[in-house]
Design a protein around this motif. Sequence first.
Motif, PDB file in Angstrom:
ATOM      1  N   ILE A 123       0.852  -1.188   0.000  1.00 29.92           N
ATOM      2  CA  ILE A 123       0.000   0.000   0.000  1.00 29.92           C
ATOM      3  C   ILE A 123       0.889   1.238   0.000  1.00 29.92           C
ATOM      4  O   ILE A 123       1.782   1.363   0.841  1.00 29.92           O
ATOM      5  N   VAL A 124       0.646   2.145  -0.938  1.00 30.39           N
ATOM      6  CA  VAL A 124       1.392   3.400  -1.010  1.00 30.39           C
ATOM      7  C   VAL A 124       0.412   4.524  -0.694  1.00 30.39           C
ATOM      8  O   VAL A 124      -0.408   4.909  -1.540  1.00 30.39           O
ATOM      9  N   GLY A 125       0.473   5.020   0.522  1.00 31.48           N
ATOM     10  CA  GLY A 125      -0.484   6.026   0.949  1.00 31.48           C
ATOM     11  C   GLY A 125      -1.853   5.401   1.119  1.00 31.48           C
ATOM     12  O   GLY A 125      -2.101   4.634   2.041  1.00 31.48           O
ATOM     13  N   THR A 126      -2.751   5.724   0.204  1.00 29.72           N
ATOM     14  CA  THR A 126      -4.095   5.141   0.226  1.00 29.72           C
ATOM     15  C   THR A 126      -4.436   4.416  -1.076  1.00 29.72           C
ATOM     16  O   THR A 126      -5.585   4.040  -1.289  1.00 29.72           O
ATOM     17  N   THR A 127      -3.427   4.196  -1.931  1.00 30.43           N
ATOM     18  CA  THR A 127      -3.690   3.612  -3.242  1.00 30.43           C
ATOM     19  C   THR A 127      -2.650   2.550  -3.577  1.00 30.43           C
ATOM     20  O   THR A 127      -1.804   2.197  -2.739  1.00 30.43           O
ATOM     21  N   ILE A 128      -2.692   2.033  -4.800  1.00 31.84           N
ATOM     22  CA  ILE A 128      -1.746   1.003  -5.249  1.00 31.84           C
ATOM     23  C   ILE A 128      -0.521   1.675  -5.863  1.00 31.84           C
ATOM     24  O   ILE A 128      -0.585   2.816  -6.318  1.00 31.84           O
ATOM     25  N   PRO A 129       0.615   0.973  -5.917  1.00 30.81           N
ATOM     26  CA  PRO A 129       1.845   1.604  -6.429  1.00 30.81           C
ATOM     27  C   PRO A 129       1.794   1.937  -7.911  1.00 30.81           C
ATOM     28  O   PRO A 129       2.364   2.936  -8.355  1.00 30.81           O
ATOM     29  N   ASP A 189      -5.134 -11.736  -8.046  1.00 31.22           N
ATOM     30  CA  ASP A 189      -4.011 -11.936  -8.966  1.00 31.22           C
ATOM     31  C   ASP A 189      -3.355 -10.605  -9.308  1.00 31.22           C
ATOM     32  O   ASP A 189      -2.122 -10.513  -9.396  1.00 31.22           O
ATOM     33  N   ALA A 190      -4.174  -9.576  -9.498  1.00 29.64           N
ATOM     34  CA  ALA A 190      -3.619  -8.247  -9.781  1.00 29.64           C
ATOM     35  C   ALA A 190      -2.840  -7.712  -8.585  1.00 29.64           C
ATOM     36  O   ALA A 190      -1.738  -7.153  -8.727  1.00 29.64           O
ATOM     37  N   LEU A 191      -3.383  -7.870  -7.387  1.00 28.64           N
ATOM     38  CA  LEU A 191      -2.701  -7.368  -6.195  1.00 28.64           C
ATOM     39  C   LEU A 191      -1.386  -8.097  -5.948  1.00 28.64           C
ATOM     40  O   LEU A 191      -0.426  -7.516  -5.431  1.00 28.64           O
ATOM     41  N   SER A 192      -1.332  -9.382  -6.303  1.00 31.71           N
ATOM     42  CA  SER A 192      -0.096 -10.153  -6.097  1.00 31.71           C
ATOM     43  C   SER A 192       1.026  -9.694  -7.030  1.00 31.71           C
ATOM     44  O   SER A 192       2.202  -9.987  -6.779  1.00 31.71           O
ATOM     45  N   GLN A 193       0.686  -8.971  -8.100  1.00 33.02           N
ATOM     46  CA  GLN A 193       1.701  -8.488  -9.042  1.00 33.02           C
ATOM     47  C   GLN A 193       2.260  -7.119  -8.658  1.00 33.02           C
ATOM     48  O   GLN A 193       3.218  -6.648  -9.280  1.00 33.02           O
ATOM     49  N   LEU A 194       1.680  -6.485  -7.667  1.00 37.21           N
ATOM     50  CA  LEU A 194       2.118  -5.144  -7.288  1.00 37.21           C
ATOM     51  C   LEU A 194       3.495  -5.177  -6.634  1.00 37.21           C
ATOM     52  O   LEU A 194       3.798  -6.060  -5.832  1.00 37.21           O
ATOM     53  N   ARG A 195       4.313  -4.192  -6.965  1.00 36.18           N
ATOM     54  CA  ARG A 195       5.647  -4.046  -6.392  1.00 36.18           C
ATOM     55  C   ARG A 195       5.889  -2.573  -6.063  1.00 36.18           C
ATOM     56  O   ARG A 195       5.545  -1.688  -6.853  1.00 36.18           O
ATOM     57  N   THR A 196       6.464  -2.309  -4.925  1.00 35.44           N
ATOM     58  CA  THR A 196       6.818  -0.935  -4.575  1.00 35.44           C
ATOM     59  C   THR A 196       8.113  -0.537  -5.272  1.00 35.44           C
ATOM     60  O   THR A 196       8.826  -1.385  -5.827  1.00 35.44           O
ATOM     61  N   LYS A 197       8.447   0.742  -5.217  1.00 36.83           N
ATOM     62  CA  LYS A 197       9.661   1.242  -5.846  1.00 36.83           C
ATOM     63  C   LYS A 197      10.898   0.603  -5.233  1.00 36.83           C
ATOM     64  O   LYS A 197      11.839   0.219  -5.937  1.00 36.83           O
ATOM     65  N   GLY A 205      18.927  -4.950  -8.357  1.00 37.22           N
ATOM     66  CA  GLY A 205      20.273  -4.839  -7.799  1.00 37.22           C
ATOM     67  C   GLY A 205      20.784  -3.437  -7.692  1.00 37.22           C
ATOM     68  O   GLY A 205      22.001  -3.199  -7.692  1.00 37.22           O
ATOM     69  N   LYS A 206      19.880  -2.451  -7.602  1.00 35.81           N
ATOM     70  CA  LYS A 206      20.273  -1.052  -7.498  1.00 35.81           C
ATOM     71  C   LYS A 206      20.009  -0.535  -6.099  1.00 35.81           C
ATOM     72  O   LYS A 206      19.045  -0.926  -5.446  1.00 35.81           O
ATOM     73  N   LYS A 207      20.861   0.346  -5.639  1.00 31.49           N
ATOM     74  CA  LYS A 207      20.723   0.929  -4.311  1.00 31.49           C
ATOM     75  C   LYS A 207      19.978   2.244  -4.335  1.00 31.49           C
ATOM     76  O   LYS A 207      19.271   2.608  -3.409  1.00 31.49           O
ATOM     77  N   ASN A 208      20.143   3.025  -5.389  1.00 27.85           N
ATOM     78  CA  ASN A 208      19.481   4.336  -5.514  1.00 27.85           C
ATOM     79  C   ASN A 208      18.658   4.395  -6.786  1.00 27.85           C
ATOM     80  O   ASN A 208      19.000   3.822  -7.781  1.00 27.85           O
TER      81      ASN A 208
END
Length: 208
Positions: A123-129, A189-197, A205-208
């Motif tokens: 959850i990002v705030g009140t919505t999806i990423p 199924d849609a929710l399982s595909q969500l990924r945050t930044k 493999g990135k740090k920034n």
Amino acid sequence: MAEVEKKEKLVSADQALKTSQDAIAKQGRTTERKAAGKGESRGDRKPREVRIPQEGDIQGKLVGINRITKVVKGGRTLRFNAIVVVGDLQGRVGVGTGKAREVSEAIRKAEQDGMKNMVTVPIVGTTIPHEVIGKFGTSKVIMMPSKEGNGLVAGVSVRAVLSLAGYRDVTAKCHGSTNARNVVHATLDALSQLRTKEEVMYLRGKKN
């Protein structure tokens, strides 16, 4: 006549005294009962405390219920199949099904099954990423993030999953079959595909 009038006055005085004593005793008993937490009448009782569900409590919502009729040698048997969505409003949601001869028992079994199959969604705030598309059978659900305050713009089945997961501002559209079971599983199924930044950066493999 004078004596008779005098006796009547004395009786009236005694009755008045007795009445006042009874009233004082009754008032004393009422005060004691109130001090002990017990009112004399129904109006003096304390109101029953109603517990309002809070975030973190697992809540359930009935999405659909179907009647199943089976023809056997002895006649027809009637059973019910319930679909229930459960969630804690903090990113955990699940869907369960239950069958029984009574509606209440079918719902109870569906809630228990949903608690066993709960998953965690971001959850990002009140919505999806980000925008995402979920599929199940012939149903397809498209979900898009929305600005805060827009609310949940979706069908009944999709809105049940999103609200119990903890989302407040999402726009969703359903294509294909509108069967409640298919739509609910397509939403999951849609929710399982969500990924945050942060998760995407970690996978790359990135740090920034």
